[in-house]
Design a protein around this motif. Structure first.
Motif, PDB file in Angstrom:
ATOM      1  N   GLU A   1       0.820  -1.208   0.000  1.00  0.00           N
ATOM      2  CA  GLU A   1       0.000   0.000   0.000  1.00  0.00           C
ATOM      3  C   GLU A   1       0.856   1.261   0.000  1.00  0.00           C
ATOM      4  N   ALA A   2       2.008   1.222   0.674  1.00  0.00           N
ATOM      5  CA  ALA A   2       2.868   2.407   0.749  1.00  0.00           C
ATOM      6  C   ALA A   2       3.349   2.864  -0.620  1.00  0.00           C
ATOM      7  N   GLN A   3       3.463   1.940  -1.560  1.00  0.00           N
ATOM      8  CA  GLN A   3       3.939   2.281  -2.915  1.00  0.00           C
ATOM      9  C   GLN A   3       2.793   2.450  -3.911  1.00  0.00           C
ATOM     10  N   LEU A   4       1.558   2.428  -3.441  1.00  0.00           N
ATOM     11  CA  LEU A   4       0.409   2.611  -4.335  1.00  0.00           C
ATOM     12  C   LEU A   4       0.466   3.945  -5.083  1.00  0.00           C
ATOM     13  N   PRO A   5       0.742   5.082  -4.417  1.00  0.00           N
ATOM     14  CA  PRO A   5       0.799   6.339  -5.176  1.00  0.00           C
ATOM     15  C   PRO A   5       1.850   6.324  -6.281  1.00  0.00           C
ATOM     16  N   THR A   6       2.953   5.634  -6.039  1.00  0.00           N
ATOM     17  CA  THR A   6       4.019   5.589  -7.043  1.00  0.00           C
ATOM     18  C   THR A   6       3.624   4.707  -8.222  1.00  0.00           C
ATOM     19  N   ARG A   7       2.957   3.584  -7.945  1.00  0.00           N
ATOM     20  CA  ARG A   7       2.467   2.744  -9.051  1.00  0.00           C
ATOM     21  C   ARG A   7       1.435   3.508  -9.877  1.00  0.00           C
ATOM     22  N   ALA A   8       0.533   4.228  -9.196  1.00  0.00           N
ATOM     23  CA  ALA A   8      -0.487   4.996  -9.910  1.00  0.00           C
ATOM     24  C   ALA A   8       0.153   6.082 -10.768  1.00  0.00           C
ATOM     25  N   ARG A   9       1.169   6.738 -10.234  1.00  0.00           N
ATOM     26  CA  ARG A   9       1.856   7.787 -10.996  1.00  0.00           C
ATOM     27  C   ARG A   9       2.533   7.195 -12.227  1.00  0.00           C
ATOM     28  N   ALA A  10       3.133   6.013 -12.072  1.00  0.00           N
ATOM     29  CA  ALA A  10       3.786   5.365 -13.207  1.00  0.00           C
ATOM     30  C   ALA A  10       2.797   5.104 -14.335  1.00  0.00           C
ATOM     31  N   LEU A  11       1.620   4.575 -13.990  1.00  0.00           N
ATOM     32  CA  LEU A  11       0.606   4.308 -15.014  1.00  0.00           C
ATOM     33  C   LEU A  11       0.104   5.611 -15.632  1.00  0.00           C
TER      34      LEU A  11
END
Length: 240
Positions: free
Chosen positions: A66-76
């Motif tokens: 969950e902590a890396q969710l914003p980064t995954r979303a930004r990548a997409l």
């Protein structure tokens, strides 16, 4: 230091960091035993997105935490192809393929491991392309790039599998996003499967670490039969 001593030393550091995060209200209650979902994760992701390593990366491998969710979303949202590990590597094909051109839902939804499980095709390393950037979570990390995960070893196995398959290039960058309280000033114990990070990104700063340390692949003699059997991709490889 014997393996048991290393494990005990690592766990003591994790416990201290988990306690600190909760005491300082830097993360919600319940972080013990997990990669912490720290406050400021989105700010850390935004800081990462401003780096040249991010702008140059087209293919990313990310953890499902969950902590890396914003980064995954930004990548997409930035049009990058994302391979996200299946939680606990619990499938024979251990990565979700998230193609921003084909996900069919907003990036912040697709980046959730629960949604990815319903919309993304699972792939093995044989189908994957070489990765430009690896995003991992940490419980603790020092400024030399040595990190501690939550203790299950999944991130280490993911990197070992990619390395063995030739999917990690000399130019591949490994980054962790953490709260500043997770950055420690002490030496952290390591084993052969442990990898170092090249960049640490907090909401406040970017830390460039020392030359990379990577496993050459899976060190089978260091895996217990229980771990091999719990990870289908490993179990299949062990059977040859």
């Amino acid at each position: 230091m014997a393996d048991t001593e290393i494990d005990q030393a690592k766990q003591a550091i994790r416990q201290r960091v988990w306690d600190l995060l909760e005491q300082e209200h830097a993360a919600p209650p319940g972080v013990h035993g997990h990669i912490p979902t720290f406050y400021g994760a989105e700010a850390a992701g935004n800081r990462l997105a401003g780096l040249p390593e991010w702008r140059a990366a087209q293919i990313i491998k990310a953890v499902p935490d969950e902590a890396q969710l914003p980064t995954r979303a930004r990548a997409l949202a930035d049009g990058k192809l994302v391979y996200m590990a299946v939680p606990r590597l619990a499938e024979l094909l251990p990565f979700y393929l998230l193609d921003p051109q084909a996900i069919g839902v907003p990036p912040h939804e697709a980046a959730s491991s629960a949604v990815a499980a319903t919309i993304a095709r699972k792939v093995g390393v044989e189908e994957m392309k070489p990765v430009d950037l690896i995003i991992c979570g940490s419980v603790a990390v020092n400024r030399h790039g040595t990190r501690l995960g939550k203790g299950a070893g999944y991130s280490d196995i993911e990197v070992a599998l990619l390395q063995e398959a030739g999917l990690i290039k000399p130019t591949t960058t490994i980054v962790t996003t953490v709260h500043s309280l997770q950055v420690v000033n002490e030496e952290l114990p390591e084993t052969r499967h442990d990898f170092s990070v090249d960049l640490i990104v907090t909401p406040e700063e970017v830390i460039h670490c020392e030359p990379p340390r990577r496993p050459s692949g899976v060190y089978w003699d260091e895996l217990t039969p229980e771990m091999i059997n719990a990870i289908p991709a490993l179990a299949a490889r062990s059977r040859g």
